[in-house]
Design a protein around this motif. Structure first.
Motif, PDB file in Angstrom:
ATOM      1  N   ALA A 102       0.827  -1.215   0.000  1.00 12.36           N
ATOM      2  CA  ALA A 102       0.000   0.000   0.000  1.00 12.36           C
ATOM      3  C   ALA A 102       0.858   1.260   0.000  1.00 12.36           C
ATOM      4  CB  ALA A 102      -0.938   0.000   1.198  1.00 12.36           C
ATOM      5  N   LEU A 103       1.959   1.244   0.735  1.00 15.33           N
ATOM      6  CA  LEU A 103       2.839   2.412   0.744  1.00 15.33           C
ATOM      7  C   LEU A 103       3.426   2.681  -0.639  1.00 15.33           C
ATOM      8  CD1 LEU A 103       4.734   2.077   4.153  1.00 15.33           C
ATOM      9  CD2 LEU A 103       3.351   4.025   3.390  1.00 15.33           C
ATOM     10  N   GLU A 104       3.804   1.607  -1.310  1.00 13.21           N
ATOM     11  CA  GLU A 104       4.386   1.773  -2.644  1.00 13.21           C
ATOM     12  C   GLU A 104       3.362   2.390  -3.606  1.00 13.21           C
ATOM     13  OE1 GLU A 104       6.494  -0.916  -6.160  1.00 13.21           O
ATOM     14  OE2 GLU A 104       6.133  -1.778  -4.194  1.00 13.21           O
ATOM     15  N   VAL A 105       2.144   1.885  -3.541  1.00 13.76           N
ATOM     16  CA  VAL A 105       1.095   2.399  -4.436  1.00 13.76           C
ATOM     17  C   VAL A 105       0.716   3.828  -4.054  1.00 13.76           C
ATOM     18  CG1 VAL A 105      -1.319   2.117  -5.151  1.00 13.76           C
ATOM     19  CG2 VAL A 105       0.190   0.118  -4.966  1.00 13.76           C
ATOM     20  N   SER A 106       0.561   4.086  -2.756  1.00 14.66           N
ATOM     21  CA  SER A 106       0.144   5.425  -2.325  1.00 14.66           C
ATOM     22  C   SER A 106       1.203   6.489  -2.664  1.00 14.66           C
ATOM     23  CB  SER A 106      -0.165   5.423  -0.819  1.00 14.66           C
ATOM     24  OG  SER A 106       1.018   5.214  -0.059  1.00 14.66           O
ATOM     25  N   ARG A 107       2.484   6.075  -2.543  1.00 17.64           N
ATOM     26  CA  ARG A 107       3.550   7.022  -2.891  1.00 17.64           C
ATOM     27  C   ARG A 107       3.549   7.333  -4.395  1.00 17.64           C
ATOM     28  NH1 ARG A 107       7.954   4.046   1.064  1.00 17.64           N
ATOM     29  NH2 ARG A 107       7.284   5.098   2.996  1.00 17.64           N
ATOM     30  N   PHE A 108       3.233   6.292  -5.194  1.00 18.62           N
ATOM     31  CA  PHE A 108       3.134   6.532  -6.642  1.00 18.62           C
ATOM     32  C   PHE A 108       1.999   7.515  -6.945  1.00 18.62           C
ATOM     33  CE2 PHE A 108       1.037   5.466 -10.660  1.00 18.62           C
ATOM     34  CZ  PHE A 108       2.073   5.713 -11.556  1.00 18.62           C
ATOM     35  N   ILE A 109       0.865   7.292  -6.259  1.00 14.05           N
ATOM     36  CA  ILE A 109      -0.274   8.210  -6.441  1.00 14.05           C
ATOM     37  C   ILE A 109       0.089   9.614  -5.985  1.00 14.05           C
ATOM     38  CG2 ILE A 109      -2.626   8.730  -5.676  1.00 14.05           C
ATOM     39  CD1 ILE A 109      -3.119   5.702  -5.552  1.00 14.05           C
ATOM     40  N   ARG A 110       0.778   9.699  -4.827  1.00 15.84           N
ATOM     41  CA  ARG A 110       1.205  11.024  -4.314  1.00 15.84           C
ATOM     42  C   ARG A 110       2.082  11.743  -5.329  1.00 15.84           C
ATOM     43  NH1 ARG A 110       5.718  10.385  -0.110  1.00 15.84           N
ATOM     44  NH2 ARG A 110       6.728   9.909  -2.095  1.00 15.84           N
ATOM     45  N   ASP A 111       3.098  11.029  -5.842  1.00 13.68           N
ATOM     46  CA  ASP A 111       4.034  11.653  -6.786  1.00 13.68           C
ATOM     47  C   ASP A 111       3.315  12.092  -8.066  1.00 13.68           C
ATOM     48  OD1 ASP A 111       6.006  11.191  -4.947  1.00 13.68           O
ATOM     49  OD2 ASP A 111       6.805   9.396  -5.966  1.00 13.68           O
ATOM     50  N   SER A 112       2.389  11.243  -8.508  1.00 10.76           N
ATOM     51  CA  SER A 112       1.641  11.580  -9.722  1.00 10.76           C
ATOM     52  C   SER A 112       0.775  12.812  -9.498  1.00 10.76           C
ATOM     53  CB  SER A 112       0.777  10.383 -10.162  1.00 10.76           C
ATOM     54  OG  SER A 112       1.567   9.276 -10.483  1.00 10.76           O
ATOM     55  N   LEU A 113       0.111  12.850  -8.328  1.00  9.55           N
ATOM     56  CA  LEU A 113      -0.714  14.022  -8.008  1.00  9.55           C
ATOM     57  C   LEU A 113       0.144  15.269  -7.860  1.00  9.55           C
ATOM     58  CD1 LEU A 113      -3.373  12.578  -5.536  1.00  9.55           C
ATOM     59  CD2 LEU A 113      -3.839  13.810  -7.665  1.00  9.55           C
ATOM     60  N   ASN A 114       1.298  15.119  -7.195  1.00  5.86           N
ATOM     61  CA  ASN A 114       2.207  16.269  -7.081  1.00  5.86           C
ATOM     62  C   ASN A 114       2.578  16.814  -8.456  1.00  5.86           C
ATOM     63  OD1 ASN A 114       2.526  16.814  -4.356  1.00  5.86           O
ATOM     64  ND2 ASN A 114       4.066  15.210  -4.065  1.00  5.86           N
ATOM     65  N   HIS A 115       2.883  15.909  -9.362  1.00  6.80           N
ATOM     66  CA  HIS A 115       3.290  16.320 -10.704  1.00  6.80           C
ATOM     67  C   HIS A 115       2.129  17.005 -11.435  1.00  6.80           C
ATOM     68  CE1 HIS A 115       5.511  16.266 -14.457  1.00  6.80           C
ATOM     69  NE2 HIS A 115       4.444  15.724 -15.045  1.00  6.80           N
ATOM     70  N   GLU A 116       0.945  16.415 -11.359  1.00 10.09           N
ATOM     71  CA  GLU A 116      -0.205  16.988 -12.066  1.00 10.09           C
ATOM     72  C   GLU A 116      -0.576  18.348 -11.496  1.00 10.09           C
ATOM     73  OE1 GLU A 116      -4.914  16.107 -13.046  1.00 10.09           O
ATOM     74  OE2 GLU A 116      -3.593  14.438 -12.484  1.00 10.09           O
ATOM     75  N   ILE A 117      -0.603  18.452 -10.170  1.00 11.99           N
ATOM     76  CA  ILE A 117      -0.998  19.718  -9.550  1.00 11.99           C
ATOM     77  C   ILE A 117       0.046  20.806  -9.823  1.00 11.99           C
ATOM     78  CG2 ILE A 117      -1.356  20.862  -7.321  1.00 11.99           C
ATOM     79  CD1 ILE A 117      -2.755  18.285  -6.393  1.00 11.99           C
ATOM     80  N   ALA A 118       1.322  20.414  -9.795  1.00  7.00           N
ATOM     81  CA  ALA A 118       2.372  21.389 -10.115  1.00  7.00           C
ATOM     82  C   ALA A 118       2.222  21.895 -11.544  1.00  7.00           C
ATOM     83  CB  ALA A 118       3.750  20.759  -9.906  1.00  7.00           C
ATOM     84  N   LEU A 119       1.888  20.962 -12.457  1.00  8.27           N
ATOM     85  CA  LEU A 119       1.690  21.354 -13.852  1.00  8.27           C
ATOM     86  C   LEU A 119       0.481  22.282 -13.993  1.00  8.27           C
ATOM     87  CD1 LEU A 119       2.529  21.055 -16.821  1.00  8.27           C
ATOM     88  CD2 LEU A 119       1.086  19.007 -16.950  1.00  8.27           C
ATOM     89  N   LEU A 120      -0.613  21.950 -13.304  1.00  8.56           N
ATOM     90  CA  LEU A 120      -1.797  22.808 -13.344  1.00  8.56           C
ATOM     91  C   LEU A 120      -1.497  24.188 -12.764  1.00  8.56           C
ATOM     92  CD1 LEU A 120      -4.655  20.326 -12.308  1.00  8.56           C
ATOM     93  CD2 LEU A 120      -4.350  21.441 -14.533  1.00  8.56           C
ATOM     94  N   TYR A 121      -0.713  24.201 -11.688  1.00 11.87           N
ATOM     95  CA  TYR A 121      -0.354  25.483 -11.085  1.00 11.87           C
ATOM     96  C   TYR A 121       0.453  26.334 -12.070  1.00 11.87           C
ATOM     97  CZ  TYR A 121       1.859  28.925  -8.075  1.00 11.87           C
ATOM     98  OH  TYR A 121       2.309  30.101  -7.540  1.00 11.87           O
ATOM     99  N   GLU A 122       1.380  25.690 -12.770  1.00 17.90           N
ATOM    100  CA  GLU A 122       2.209  26.421 -13.733  1.00 17.90           C
ATOM    101  C   GLU A 122       1.352  26.958 -14.876  1.00 17.90           C
ATOM    102  OE1 GLU A 122       6.139  25.731 -16.578  1.00 17.90           O
ATOM    103  OE2 GLU A 122       5.478  24.157 -15.202  1.00 17.90           O
ATOM    104  N   LEU A 123       0.432  26.114 -15.360  1.00 20.69           N
ATOM    105  CA  LEU A 123      -0.459  26.564 -16.439  1.00 20.69           C
ATOM    106  C   LEU A 123      -1.353  27.707 -15.969  1.00 20.69           C
ATOM    107  CD1 LEU A 123      -1.504  23.121 -17.986  1.00 20.69           C
ATOM    108  CD2 LEU A 123      -0.023  24.861 -19.017  1.00 20.69           C
ATOM    109  N   ASN A 124      -1.825  27.587 -14.714  1.00 18.63           N
ATOM    110  CA  ASN A 124      -2.663  28.638 -14.161  1.00 18.63           C
ATOM    111  C   ASN A 124      -1.881  29.951 -14.046  1.00 18.63           C
ATOM    112  OD1 ASN A 124      -5.161  29.550 -12.678  1.00 18.63           O
ATOM    113  ND2 ASN A 124      -3.606  29.910 -11.110  1.00 18.63           N
TER     114      ASN A 124
END
Length: 706
Positions: free
Chosen positions: A101-123
């Motif tokens: 679960a930690l491995e999967v949750s960390r992957f989700i965290r990193d993916s969300l971090n990347h997506e949100i950072a990209l959205l922030y930059e676009l915004n």
């Protein structure tokens, strides 16, 4: 990124991934920093309070932690941008082993971090684009439509600034010497000032280079710059600014520090595009041939001077300069010589004024000078020097030689209620007077000068006359011409008189506007409109004689007789029912034209009346040469008959001459019974005046059934 923007993230995609990878997943939750639920495995009101309500706050600075709640384990991750502006908390509730679960949750965290950072930059980019919208819109407007003086000035400055903002350079520099434009832009103010100081010593060499080559130039090393006679500590690319005739009038330059990347051909092409936009903005507000401000720009600066004058005690002056016979120089010497003369005059005028003064070219041969903080006495000296300097010029082309002269008009900016249009109109009046008095002189405008005041009134009437012609404000009035002898016909005979109806409905006689109409050659248009109005109102089977006045300008205008014929035929009026009145002064001044005009009208069947007879010095000698039907004796003689025996003798003599030539005589301004009886005794055929009737609208007379 706001709550609304975070809620646009598709968290469900991540939930599906977690559910697929982790069979032991029992629930999950995404919250913002305030605890508001952004996404959950169930709706917030149905969440199991067993694990949701017992979530503990995060340890200080923790970005990941695990909580044990009975048989459940809750893994929490903090999702945020590097600057910590965007922040969210992801919580997953599981049963059993948590290593996978930690491995999967960390992957989700990193993916969300990347997506949100990209959205922030676009915004952030969207916000920046929004901030730049007006600036970019202004730039694009240069291609789309002509800009006002103010917008063009703003566009030029913004274009230079945009070079620094969008092309990754340290400095941008625009120099147009004839337009007195120098703009330096750079993010660092001290370095920009240093750059501008360096450019002041070498800009002429750069201008000479791009003028000679006509092309853009790139220099990325000391050696390249040295080959062109410059030792700048910058890498540069430079593009010429050209006039419509492809003459170089300045340049646009980009510069980088020597430790920055080289300029490429792509940079040069981008600069060329920006230079093209600068050129369009420049040509919209500056004269292409002289580089001087155009009429609109000068009006803007004059308006600002008038507004500032209200709060200042010092005096401004304004001068208009008009080159005499400029069209003759273009026609005889050629337009190239005319253009060279304009440049010589521009250079001469610039030498006569200060840097704080404004010089503009208003029309082809008219220049304007705004002299702030300059007394009328000093301005008069400048005006006289201009006349003397321009008077020393001449143009020679082969065997053709033409001396140059000019006239100038001077006015002060004294009154707070002055407008730009009124100021320039007053000075144009003064220029007209200077021309009529021989040119090559300075005319000072004064509101107390009676001739200038009358011209000013005339100028104001021009627009009103033109508006009256468009919107039918001219109305024909009728005044009867009454038989004085018993054997004359009872058919109606009368004169058409012109009246102007103003906005308030007041009826204005032509004496108010005739000077303006004659001075600005509007009489043919007025005469033709009166003829049209009369012919439109008269019935086709009209009887009697309808007398219409014609001006000297109409008689002298080519094809005017043709226009009369066309309108008579269009309305089907019998030409024998029309009489055209021509003043004696007009006939004498243009005798040959008047004779030809009268002959053509008589050939159609119209009759002719010679108006105001007796005012000319050689009336009787000219009378033999004019083929007319009626002789109208000038009203000044008729009015004077009651007190002046000489006037009575003159009227009697005129009648006898007319009678001997087979003409009918008409007396104007008959206002008393005594005058009528005297005229009857003399034998005058017709009388006209207030004794019989005041003028009434023609339409009203026709309604009476005459």
């Amino acid at each position: 990124m706001s709550l609304l923007e975070l809620s646009t993230v598709d968290f469900k995609r991540y939930l599906h991934h977690a559910a697929h990878q982790l069979p032991q997943l029992e629930g999950w939750l995404v919250q913002d920093r305030h605890g508001t639920v952004l996404e959950a495995s169930e709706s917030p009101e149905n969440l199991d309070p067993g694990w949701f309500s017992r979530l503990t706050p995060a340890p200080d600075h923790a970005e990941e932690w695990v909580q044990q709640q009975g048989e459940k384990t809750v893994i929490t991750h903090i999702i945020k941008t590097d600057n910590d502006i965007v922040w969210a908390r992801l919580s997953l509730a599981l049963c059993g082993n948590i290593d996978d679960a930690l491995e999967v949750s960390r992957f989700i965290r990193d993916s969300l971090n990347h997506e949100i950072a990209l959205l922030y930059e676009l915004n952030s980019m969207a916000v920046e684009l929004s901030d730049r919208y007006e600036e970019l819109h202004l730039i694009y407007d240069i291609d789309a439509q002509p800009l006002s003086y103010e917008k063009s000035q703003s566009a030029i400055k913004q274009l230079v600034k945009s070079c620094v903002d969008y092309l990754s350079v340290d400095f941008a520099y625009l120099w147009l010497p004839r337009q007195k434009i120098e703009i330096a832009q750079g993010a660092d103010q001290p370095k920009r000032d240093e750059f501008q100081c360096v450019m002041s010593g070498c800009r002429q060499r750069f201008l000479d280079h791009v003028t000679a080559s006509g092309e853009a130039f790139v220099g990325n090393s000391f050696d390249e710059l040295a080959r062109h006679g410059n030792e700048l500590p910058y890498k540069i690319t430079i593009c010429p600014i050209k006039s419509r005739e492809e003459n170089c009038i300045g340049f646009l330059m980009l510069a980088r520090m020597m430790n920055k990347s080289d300029f490429t051909n792509s940079d040069r092409n981008l600069l060329g595009a920006m230079a093209g936009k600068v050129t369009k903005a420049i040509l919209s507000i500056y004269d292409d041939k002289t580089g001087l401000v155009k009429h609109e720009g000068f009006g803007h600066q004059l308006r600002r001077a008038l507004e500032a004058k209200q709060n200042q005690s010092f005096h401004h002056s304004l001068i208009l300069v008009n080159i005499d016979k400029f069209s003759v120089i273009n026609d005889i010497m050629g337009f190239d010589e005319g253009d060279r003369l304009l440049l010589r005059v521009t250079h001469m005028l610039n030498d006569c004024i200060r840097n704080s003064d404004t010089l503009a070219r208003l029309t082809g041969n008219t220049f304007a000078l705004l002299l702030p903080n300059c007394s009328m006495q000093d301005a008069q000296k400048i005006g006289q020097k201009i006349i003397e300097d321009i008077g020393s010029l001449s143009v020679t082309n082969g065997e053709q030689h033409q001396n140059i002269s000019c006239r100038a008009a001077l006015s002060g900016l004294k009154h707070e209620n002055q407008s730009v249009d009124r100021l320039l109109s007053n000075l144009n009046i003064a220029l007209d007077i200077a021309r009529e008095q021989g040119g090559n002189r300075l005319q000072i405008y004064s509101q107390y000068d009676t001739e200038q005041a009358s011209r000013s009134v005339a100028m104001r009437w021009i627009g009103r006359i033109q508006e009256a012609l468009r919107n039918n404000r001219f109305v024909p009035y009728y005044q009867p011409i009454v038989p004085l002898q018993p054997d004359d016909t009872d058919e109606p005979h009368g004169e058409i008189l012109l009246r102007y109806i103003d906005d308030s409905g007041a009826v204005i006689a032509p004496g108010e506007f005739m000077f303006a109409a004659e001075h600005y050659h509007l009489m043919p248009a007025i005469d033709l409109r009166v003829i049209e109005l009369v012919l439109e109102q008269l019935p086709r089977d009209t009887s009697g004689v309808w007398s219409i006045n014609l001006s000297g300008q109409s008689i002298s205008e080519p094809d005017f007789i043709k226009k009369i014929v066309e309108r008579i035929e269009l309305h089907g009026i019998n030409p024998r029912r029309l009489c055209f009145e021509v003043t004696e002064t007009t006939a004498i001044r243009s005798l040959s034209e008047a004779k030809l005009f009268i002959a053509e009208l008589r050939e159609m069947g119209c009759s002719i009346s010679l108006d105001d007879f007796g005012t000319g010095l050689s009336s009787f000698s000219y009378l033999r040469e004019l083929d007319i039907d009626y002789l109208k004796i000038d009203g000044s003689f008729i009015r004077a008959m009651a007190q002046d025996p000489t006037a009575h003798i003159m009227v009697k003599a005129i009648h006898k001459v007319g009678q001997s030539m087979g003409l009918k005589t008409v007396a104007e301004f008959v206002e008393t019974d005594d005058l009528r009886q005297q005229l009857i005794d003399i034998g005058i055929d017709y009388g006209q005046g207030y004794l019989f009737s005041k003028p009434i609208p023609l339409a009203e007379f026709l309604k009476q059934g005459y």
